[in-house]
Design a protein around this motif. Structure first.
Motif, short mmCIF file in Angstrom:
data_model
loop_
_atom_site.label_atom_id
_atom_site.label_comp_id
_atom_site.label_asym_id
_atom_site.label_seq_id
_atom_site.Cartn_x
_atom_site.Cartn_y
_atom_site.Cartn_z
N ALA A 35 43.79 38.20 39.55
CA ALA A 35 44.29 39.48 39.02
C ALA A 35 45.60 39.31 38.26
O ALA A 35 45.89 40.09 37.35
CB ALA A 35 44.45 40.49 40.15
N ALA A 36 46.37 38.31 38.58
CA ALA A 36 47.65 38.08 37.89
C ALA A 36 47.45 37.72 36.42
O ALA A 36 48.40 37.81 35.64
CB ALA A 36 48.45 36.99 38.60
N ALA A 37 46.24 37.36 36.03
CA ALA A 37 45.95 37.04 34.63
C ALA A 37 45.65 38.29 33.79
O ALA A 37 45.38 38.18 32.60
CB ALA A 37 44.77 36.07 34.55
N TYR A 38 45.70 39.45 34.43
CA TYR A 38 45.38 40.72 33.78
C TYR A 38 46.62 41.60 33.74
O TYR A 38 47.49 41.51 34.61
CB TYR A 38 44.24 41.42 34.54
CG TYR A 38 42.97 40.60 34.51
CD1 TYR A 38 42.03 40.78 33.52
CD2 TYR A 38 42.75 39.60 35.46
CE1 TYR A 38 40.88 39.99 33.47
CE2 TYR A 38 41.61 38.81 35.43
CZ TYR A 38 40.68 39.01 34.43
OH TYR A 38 39.56 38.22 34.38
N THR A 39 46.68 42.48 32.76
CA THR A 39 47.82 43.40 32.67
C THR A 39 47.80 44.37 33.85
O THR A 39 46.76 44.58 34.48
CB THR A 39 47.77 44.22 31.35
OG1 THR A 39 46.56 44.99 31.32
CG2 THR A 39 47.86 43.31 30.13
N GLU A 40 48.96 44.94 34.16
CA GLU A 40 49.06 45.91 35.26
C GLU A 40 48.09 47.07 35.07
O GLU A 40 47.57 47.61 36.04
CB GLU A 40 50.49 46.44 35.38
CG GLU A 40 51.47 45.47 35.99
CD GLU A 40 51.26 45.25 37.49
OE1 GLU A 40 50.59 46.06 38.16
OE2 GLU A 40 51.78 44.23 37.98
N ASP A 41 47.85 47.47 33.81
CA ASP A 41 46.99 48.62 33.53
C ASP A 41 45.62 48.20 32.98
O ASP A 41 44.95 48.96 32.29
CB ASP A 41 47.68 49.57 32.55
CG ASP A 41 47.97 48.92 31.20
OD1 ASP A 41 47.85 47.67 31.08
OD2 ASP A 41 48.32 49.65 30.26
N THR A 42 45.20 46.99 33.32
CA THR A 42 43.93 46.47 32.82
C THR A 42 42.79 47.45 33.06
O THR A 42 42.81 48.21 34.04
CB THR A 42 43.61 45.11 33.47
OG1 THR A 42 42.52 44.51 32.79
CG2 THR A 42 43.30 45.22 34.95
N THR A 52 40.50 50.45 36.89
CA THR A 52 41.75 50.53 36.13
C THR A 52 42.87 50.01 37.01
O THR A 52 43.03 50.48 38.14
CB THR A 52 42.06 51.98 35.71
OG1 THR A 52 40.98 52.45 34.89
CG2 THR A 52 43.34 52.04 34.90
N GLY A 53 43.60 49.05 36.50
CA GLY A 53 44.78 48.53 37.19
C GLY A 53 44.53 47.25 37.95
O GLY A 53 43.43 46.99 38.45
N ARG A 54 45.57 46.44 38.02
CA ARG A 54 45.50 45.14 38.67
C ARG A 54 45.13 45.25 40.15
O ARG A 54 44.36 44.45 40.65
CB ARG A 54 46.85 44.43 38.50
CG ARG A 54 46.79 42.97 38.88
CD ARG A 54 48.13 42.30 38.71
NE ARG A 54 48.41 42.07 37.29
CZ ARG A 54 49.62 41.77 36.83
NH1 ARG A 54 50.65 41.68 37.66
NH2 ARG A 54 49.80 41.55 35.55
N VAL A 58 42.09 43.43 42.32
CA VAL A 58 42.23 42.67 43.57
C VAL A 58 41.23 43.18 44.61
O VAL A 58 40.51 42.39 45.24
CB VAL A 58 43.67 42.75 44.12
CG1 VAL A 58 43.76 42.21 45.53
CG2 VAL A 58 44.64 42.02 43.20
N GLU A 59 41.16 44.48 44.79
CA GLU A 59 40.25 45.06 45.78
C GLU A 59 38.79 44.78 45.43
O GLU A 59 37.99 44.44 46.31
CB GLU A 59 40.50 46.56 45.90
CG GLU A 59 41.86 46.86 46.52
CD GLU A 59 42.31 48.31 46.32
OE1 GLU A 59 41.50 49.14 45.87
OE2 GLU A 59 43.50 48.58 46.62
N PHE A 60 38.45 44.90 44.15
CA PHE A 60 37.10 44.58 43.69
C PHE A 60 36.75 43.13 43.99
O PHE A 60 35.67 42.83 44.52
CB PHE A 60 36.99 44.86 42.19
CG PHE A 60 35.74 44.29 41.58
CD1 PHE A 60 34.55 44.99 41.65
CD2 PHE A 60 35.75 43.04 40.97
CE1 PHE A 60 33.39 44.46 41.10
CE2 PHE A 60 34.60 42.51 40.42
CZ PHE A 60 33.41 43.22 40.50
#
Length: 137
Positions: A35-42, A52-54, A58-60
């Protein structure tokens, strides 16, 4: 790699390297690292789920890898232009009963100027396979 590969993507070797980095990262099966490779609002579409969102990512990923055991992924660059890439992939996994699957799909990626992915659209199909038919180990 010590530096992040950022758009615009013009060099085929760097674009392929970006895809390899993503493959290696996903094969860690570490939701926080991925998830750190994605924007906060991915924004994601994964099969029929919209995220929507990092933190949602993570939960997914936690749910995904609790269900898809023995997960091993292979990605391949399909095309790229500016801040977008198309990737084809397949991965193998088994469920808790021991049934193996090969999942095939395509992803469309859009990157922020920082090099983090801001949008991911994934279409995926699963096919039951025998363990003897696995190609990814």
């Amino acid at each position: 790699m010590s530096t992040l590969i950022v758009p615009p993507f013009t060099d085929p070797d760097l674009a392929a390297q970006k895809v390899q980095i993503a493959e290696d990262l996903w094969n860690t099966r570490d939701p926080e690292r991925v998830a750190a490779a994605y924007t906060e609002d991915t924004q994601w579409r994964n099969r029929t789920e919209f995220l929507t969102g990092r933190q949602a990512v993570v939960e997914f990923l936690r749910r995904k890898w609790n269900r898809e055991l023995g997960y091993k992924l292979k990605k391949e660059l399909w095309g790229f232009r500016n801040n977008r890439m198309a990737v084809k992939f397949h991965y193998e996994w088994h469920d808790d009963s021991g049934q193996w699957f090969r999942s095939y799909g395509n992803e469309l990626w859009e990157f922020a100027p920082s090099g983090l992915m801001q949008r991911r659209e994934a279409s995926i199909n699963d096919m039951p396979i025998r363990e003897a038919d696995r190609t990814l180990r």
